[in-house]
Design a protein around this motif. Structure first.
Motif, short mmCIF file in Angstrom:
data_model
loop_
_atom_site.label_atom_id
_atom_site.label_comp_id
_atom_site.label_asym_id
_atom_site.label_seq_id
_atom_site.Cartn_x
_atom_site.Cartn_y
_atom_site.Cartn_z
N LEU A 90 0.85 -1.18 0.00
CA LEU A 90 0.03 0.14 -0.07
C LEU A 90 0.80 1.24 -0.03
N ARG A 91 1.85 1.01 0.76
CA ARG A 91 2.54 2.50 1.06
C ARG A 91 3.56 2.68 -0.32
N SER A 92 3.95 1.58 -0.99
CA SER A 92 4.68 1.88 -2.36
C SER A 92 3.75 2.15 -3.41
N ALA A 93 2.57 1.52 -3.07
CA ALA A 93 1.71 2.29 -4.30
C ALA A 93 1.02 3.59 -4.16
N LEU A 94 1.10 4.21 -3.04
CA LEU A 94 0.92 5.48 -2.85
C LEU A 94 2.23 6.37 -2.94
N ASP A 95 3.12 5.85 -2.64
CA ASP A 95 4.14 6.65 -3.26
C ASP A 95 4.41 6.80 -4.63
N ARG A 96 3.97 5.79 -5.33
CA ARG A 96 4.06 6.09 -6.99
C ARG A 96 2.98 6.62 -7.43
N TRP A 97 1.94 6.85 -6.76
CA TRP A 97 0.89 7.66 -7.19
C TRP A 97 1.01 9.23 -6.63
N LEU A 98 1.43 9.28 -5.61
CA LEU A 98 1.79 10.73 -4.98
C LEU A 98 3.20 11.65 -5.68
N ARG A 99 3.90 10.51 -6.17
CA ARG A 99 5.31 11.14 -6.57
C ARG A 99 5.44 10.54 -7.84
N PRO A 100 4.99 11.13 -8.88
CA PRO A 100 5.30 10.35 -10.18
C PRO A 100 6.48 10.87 -10.71
N ARG A 101 7.13 9.95 -11.40
CA ARG A 101 8.52 10.39 -11.96
C ARG A 101 8.44 11.32 -13.00
N ALA A 102 9.57 12.13 -12.98
CA ALA A 102 9.76 13.43 -13.83
C ALA A 102 10.16 12.73 -15.22
N LEU A 103 9.91 13.39 -16.17
CA LEU A 103 10.03 12.66 -17.57
C LEU A 103 11.02 13.23 -17.99
#
Length: 68
Positions: A55-68
């Motif tokens: 859950l934490r890793s999924a929220l982290d991916r959602w809240l901090r998208p990678r810069a292109l």
């Protein structure tokens, strides 16, 4: 009839017949939650996924998208 009223009625009937009282409502809830958590972790391991932290890793991916 609420759950509390049903419990009180069952307790009264058990006392009349000399039987043991039924368990109080909600007494096993915490144990059930633990069993469900353990079962979900077991299924994650069997499916070769991380057992915890998903859950934490999924929220982290959602809240901090990678810069292109």
């Amino acid at each position: 009839m609420s759950i509390t009223q049903q419990y009180l009625l069952d307790s009264y009937r058990a006392r009349l017949h000399g039987e043991p009282e039924p368990p109080a409502p909600g007494r096993g809830d915490l144990g059930l939650i633990r069993e469900l958590r353990d079962h979900r972790r077991f299924r994650a391991v069997v499916a070769e996924r991380p057992a915890h932290g998903r859950l934490r890793s999924a929220l982290d991916r959602w809240l901090r998208p990678r810069a292109l």
